[in-house]
Design an enzyme around this catalytic site. Sequence first.
Site, PDB file in Angstrom:
ATOM      1  N   TYR A  94       0.853  -1.186   0.000  1.00 19.51           N
ATOM      2  CA  TYR A  94       0.000   0.000   0.000  1.00 19.51           C
ATOM      3  C   TYR A  94       0.890   1.237   0.000  1.00 19.51           C
ATOM      4  O   TYR A  94       1.542   1.548   0.985  1.00 19.51           O
ATOM      5  CB  TYR A  94      -0.897  -0.037   1.239  1.00 19.51           C
ATOM      6  CG  TYR A  94      -1.826   1.142   1.439  1.00 19.51           C
ATOM      7  CD1 TYR A  94      -2.143   2.025   0.415  1.00 19.51           C
ATOM      8  CD2 TYR A  94      -2.420   1.353   2.685  1.00 19.51           C
ATOM      9  CE1 TYR A  94      -3.004   3.088   0.620  1.00 19.51           C
ATOM     10  CE2 TYR A  94      -3.285   2.408   2.904  1.00 19.51           C
ATOM     11  CZ  TYR A  94      -3.567   3.275   1.877  1.00 19.51           C
ATOM     12  OH  TYR A  94      -4.424   4.337   2.092  1.00 19.51           O
ATOM     13  N   LYS A 109      -1.445  -1.121  -4.116  1.00 22.77           N
ATOM     14  CA  LYS A 109      -2.506  -0.113  -4.011  1.00 22.77           C
ATOM     15  C   LYS A 109      -1.795   1.231  -4.056  1.00 22.77           C
ATOM     16  O   LYS A 109      -1.073   1.599  -3.133  1.00 22.77           O
ATOM     17  CB  LYS A 109      -3.305  -0.260  -2.720  1.00 22.77           C
ATOM     18  CG  LYS A 109      -4.385   0.797  -2.584  1.00 22.77           C
ATOM     19  CD  LYS A 109      -5.038   0.795  -1.213  1.00 22.77           C
ATOM     20  CE  LYS A 109      -6.096   1.908  -1.195  1.00 22.77           C
ATOM     21  NZ  LYS A 109      -5.961   2.833  -0.090  1.00 22.77           N
TER      22      LYS A 109
END
Length: 306
Positions: free
Chosen positions: A141, A171
């Site tokens: 992330y 992400k």
Amino acid sequence: MIIKKIEGLIAAPFTPFDENGDLNLEQIPAYYQSLKSNQVKGGFICGSTGEGVSLTFQEKVAVVQAWSTLTKTDPDFKLIVLLGGTNIRECIELAKISEEEGVDAISFTSPFYFKPANVGQLAACCVEIAAAAPNTAFYYYHIPVLTGGNYPMIDLLKAVDGVIPNFAGIKYTHEDFMDFLSCMNFAGRKYDMLWGRDENMLSSLILGAKGAVGSTYNYAAPLYHDLISAFNAGDFERANALQQKSIDMITLLGKYGGISVGKTYMKLIGLDCGKFRLPIKNMSQEQFVAFQSDVAELEFASFSSK
């Protein structure tokens, strides 16, 4: 491991709290059904929107179990758990629990107190955590605005490629489109690149993004479905207008206090998730009255989740 790339909208759910600020897990089944009825393809839980950094370890486990109970038998809904970032040992423990609970993917973000000295150290963290749940897809992330971990993600992919078998992708919550495109094209487009800036979705679609993770998909999923459809149909003027509508909606978050305003939007679609925990500031009653007026002017009801 064969990683199937995610397409469509993945919401970043808010963690529901009651009036005392404790977990309100009873709200999660209705929340899940709301996402499903609005064609949202999954949930990225315990992330920034979900106040993962404000939850105790035991609370994170409880949230994971509440969601996984609903989703483990639903092949059309992908459950992704953000393990955390700063405490690697806790991330490893939660990774093991998440795999036992049958989640679809786990995620990890850069340590933000003792920061990795370089991409190599960040990759070393990913290696240990991903190995704790070898049968579960692992996503990094990337959100440097919050972590301060502003490493080129193309360098991270080069460091983990062939080293972490269950590394699925990233992400990507940042505005570096050059880096994002390089990651998309790396190794024959091997990795899943999930876009993480709702207000810039149109730009990501132009680059070829197919999946996105965002907080506003919780309460305005129809807006983004329409945006994607307009883009795919080549109606770029309509896609432009819909993206501007998204920007106008998101601008109200900044006007009324930031991330906590998202929970106020949730109240407007009938899901009361409580307030944000300290140190986040919540909206006052006076602000709420003005907010309702701004939302009406935005015609929120015409594109909100139902």
